[in-house]
Design an enzyme around this catalytic site. Structure first.
Site, short mmCIF file in Angstrom:
data_model
loop_
_atom_site.label_atom_id
_atom_site.label_comp_id
_atom_site.label_asym_id
_atom_site.label_seq_id
_atom_site.Cartn_x
_atom_site.Cartn_y
_atom_site.Cartn_z
CG PHE A 96 99.70 -45.09 8.53
CD1 PHE A 96 99.39 -46.44 8.50
CD2 PHE A 96 98.99 -44.22 7.71
CE1 PHE A 96 98.40 -46.92 7.66
CE2 PHE A 96 97.99 -44.69 6.88
CZ PHE A 96 97.69 -46.04 6.85
CB CYS B 1 108.26 -44.68 2.24
SG CYS B 1 107.41 -46.03 3.08
CG ASP C 102 104.85 -41.22 6.84
OD1 ASP C 102 105.16 -41.63 5.71
OD2 ASP C 102 105.67 -41.09 7.76
NE ARG D 80 110.05 -35.94 12.21
CZ ARG D 80 110.54 -37.12 11.82
NH1 ARG D 80 109.71 -38.09 11.47
NH2 ARG D 80 111.85 -37.34 11.77
CG ASP E 248 101.04 -47.11 14.19
OD1 ASP E 248 101.79 -46.40 13.50
OD2 ASP E 248 101.09 -48.36 14.18
#
Length: 399
Positions: A224, A343, A303, A208, A246
């Protein structure tokens, strides 16, 4: 303490200090062993190797120590104290501008099956093994001693991480309705009651900050967005506008609250509750409540949640990463910067990179790698447990 005996030759990975024993390596388990119980791992010849928590499933033992020592209150206190000292040494804990960090990161802190995140005065504890679940009260007591007044509350949040037991979320110690915490001088609402993971994606803190460095004068699209972390950093970095997207209405509401908390009344930010692919397909549509067209986005953050939670989903996950990044390459303006992440633990760095490169080729864009990203220092990777390196990312300059 009961014994678990390995098949002949199956101790090799443990002799290299890998902290897992897979069920297929086990020859015999002592009768009457319970789920989550401590057990000694022995060779077929009766030689001691390790002590760990036993659990049904593919990973049958999570190793706590390779030394034959008592597993008592002092053991847990020493491990927790070691984790805290690492965070202090790296300049993350006990700093005036940051009271949000991961204190315990499973195998990376030699506490497999346990995650503890700190949000100001509240620690959020999450068990990923039955053994750690059964020890939650002991761990909470030792954590309070180790933290020495740094926290006043411990919230337990494991309803979504354990399949063999039915834990109830709630405060183990204390209780608080205050749910804000500071990260690098920015303040965020943390939804540890109903949010994903422990309520905030602590693992993206450094990334970030990197977005903030690139945001000056740019039109930013944060896909997201979840709690809006990247969006808030981009705004502090001087972004011209920031759009957050989102599929979760709760995430969009939390993003709006976090933006308002740090930049009250700032008209640069807009949030959209929409599917990522649908939004990217229709991003140029005039129905969006903005004066800016799709091609104006010159900083895009992707992300997404884990596309693959197990190896059986790997193929489809890689196709999903390619499709998503291809859409972003089609939409991003010339000279734009793309932050893209995975991730998914089962997706390797090379596999993710290949998926992104395939997307770039499909979109026929010239792309340069500016940074290769990973999880921050408070999410350490045990050198003997490469599976702990789950977060990978690329920062790309797109011509």
């Amino acid at each position: 303490m009961k014994n678990i005996t390995l098949k002949r030759g199956k101790q090799e990975s443990l002799l290299r200090f890998h902290p897992w024993v897979f069920s297929g390596a086990i020859k015999h388990v002592d009768e009457g062993i319970n789920e989550g119980e401590l057990a000694k791992v022995m060779t077929e010849n009766g030689e001691f190797i390790a002590i760990g928590h036993y659990q049904q499933g593919s990973i049958a033992v999570r190793v706590l120590t390779f030394d034959d020592v008592p597993i008592d209150d002092d053991f847990w206190r020493r491990r927790l104290a070691s984790a805290l000292q690492v965070r202090i040494a790296m300049g993350i804990a006990d700093t005036p501008r940051n009271n949000t960090y991961r204190l315990v990161h499973g195998e990376g802190d030699m506490l497999p099956g346990l995650v503890i995140d700190i949000y100001d005065q509240t620690a959020v504890m999450q068990a990923h093994s039955v053994g750690m679940h059964l020890l939650r009260h002991t761990l909470a007591e030792q954590l309070m001693k180790v933290m020495e007044g740094r926290i006043t509350n411990i919230y337990y949040k494991s309803e979504t991480t354990l399949s063999f037991v039915e834990p109830e979320n709630g405060f183990l110690i204390g209780g608080s309705e205050v749910n804000t915490a500071m990260e690098n001088g920015l303040t965020f609402h943390v939804d540890w009651l109903n949010g994903q993971k422990t309520g905030f994606f602590v693992d993206q803190r450094d990334n970030r900050s990197l977005v903030e460095r690139y945001a000056q004068g740019r039109n930013v699209l944060n896909m997201f967005c979840y709690t809006g972390g990247f969006s808030v950093y981009a705004m502090r970095g001087g972004a011209r506008l920031v759009h957050s997207v989102d599929a979760s209405a709760k995430a969009i509401e939390l993003t709006r609250r976090n933006v308002e908390l740090n930049f009250p009344g700032d008209a640069r930010h807009e949030a959209y509750c929409d599917d990522a692919f649908r939004f990217l397909d229709s991003v140029a549509d005039s129905t969006l409540n903005s004066q800016h067209s799709a091609l104006d986005y010159d900083l895009i953050i992707l992300d997404p949640p884990a596309f693959a939670k197990h190896r059986g989903a790997l193929h489809n996950a890689l196709k999903g990463y390619t499709r998503l990044n291809s859409k972003a390459f089609e939409k991003i303006a010339k000279g734009g910067v793309l932050f893209t992440f995975s991730c998914s633990q089962v997706v390797t760095k090379d596999q993710f990179r290949a998926a992104v490169f395939t997307a770039a080729a499909q979109a026929r864009r010239r792309v340069r790698i500016l940074h290769q990203l990973h999880q921050p220092a408070d999410h350490p990777v045990n050198i003997y447990h490469p599976e702990g390196e789950y977060l990978k990312g690329l920062v790309l300059y797109v011509e």
